[in-house]
Design a protein around this motif. Structure first.
Motif: not given
Length: 131
Positions: A76-99
Motif C-alpha cells: 500500500t501507499a499513502t492514499h492521494p484523496n481519502p475524502r473520495l477513496p474511489l470514483d469507479f466501483i469494480l467490486a463490492c461486498t456487504y457483510s455484517q455491517g461492513t461495506l
C-alpha cells in the motif's frame, strides 16, 4: 440489509447493481455517509433487462471507514484523496455491517474503501434520463 454481494442490493423497486458504477459524490454528516452513484443498474422484479439509473446509498451510524491504495502485490501507499477513496466501483461486498468497495480513482487501479456502519439503505433511485 442482510449479508450479500453488492452485485445486487435488494430494494422495493428491484435489485440495484452498483458494480461498474461511478461515484459522483460523497457527503459526510455527523454519523452518516451518503454516496451518489451514476451508471448503476436497476433490475426490476420479473424484468430481465437492467435499466441505467442514478442511485444514492445511505450508510447510517458509521463506526469507521478506511481507504487503501494498492500499488502492487499487497503493498500500500499513502492514499492521494481519502475524502473520495474511489470514483469507479469494480467490486463490492456487504457483510455484517461492513461495506467494502474496490475499484479505481481517476482511471487508476487499485483502491479500496471499507465502511463499517449500523445500517445501509438505498435512499433513492432515478432513471438515468431524469437525474
Amino acid at each position: 440489509m442482510s449479508d450479500q454481494s453488492c452485485h445486487r442490493l435488494n430494494t422495493s423497486q428491484g435489485s440495484l447493481v452498483i458494480e461498474d458504477s461511478e461515484i459522483s459524490s460523497v457527503v459526510r454528516s455527523a454519523n452518516d455517509i451518503r454516496i451518489s452513484l451514476n451508471q448503476a443498474h436497476l433490475i426490476r422484479s420479473g424484468g430481465a433487462t437492467p435499466e441505467a439509473c442514478h442511485a444514492t446509498l445511505l450508510l447510517t451510524e458509521v463506526i469507521s471507514e478506511s481507504a487503501h491504495y494498492y500499488v502492487g502485490a499487497g503493498v500500500t501507499a499513502t492514499h492521494p484523496n481519502p475524502r473520495l477513496p474511489l470514483d469507479f466501483i469494480l467490486a463490492c461486498t456487504y457483510s455484517q455491517g461492513t461495506l467494502n468497495l474496490q475499484g479505481m480513482l481517476r482511471n487508476e487501479p487499485w483502491f479500496e474503501w471499507e465502511i463499517i456502519a449500523a445500517g445501509i439503505a438505498v435512499e433513492s433511485i432515478l432513471p438515468a434520463r431524469e437525474a
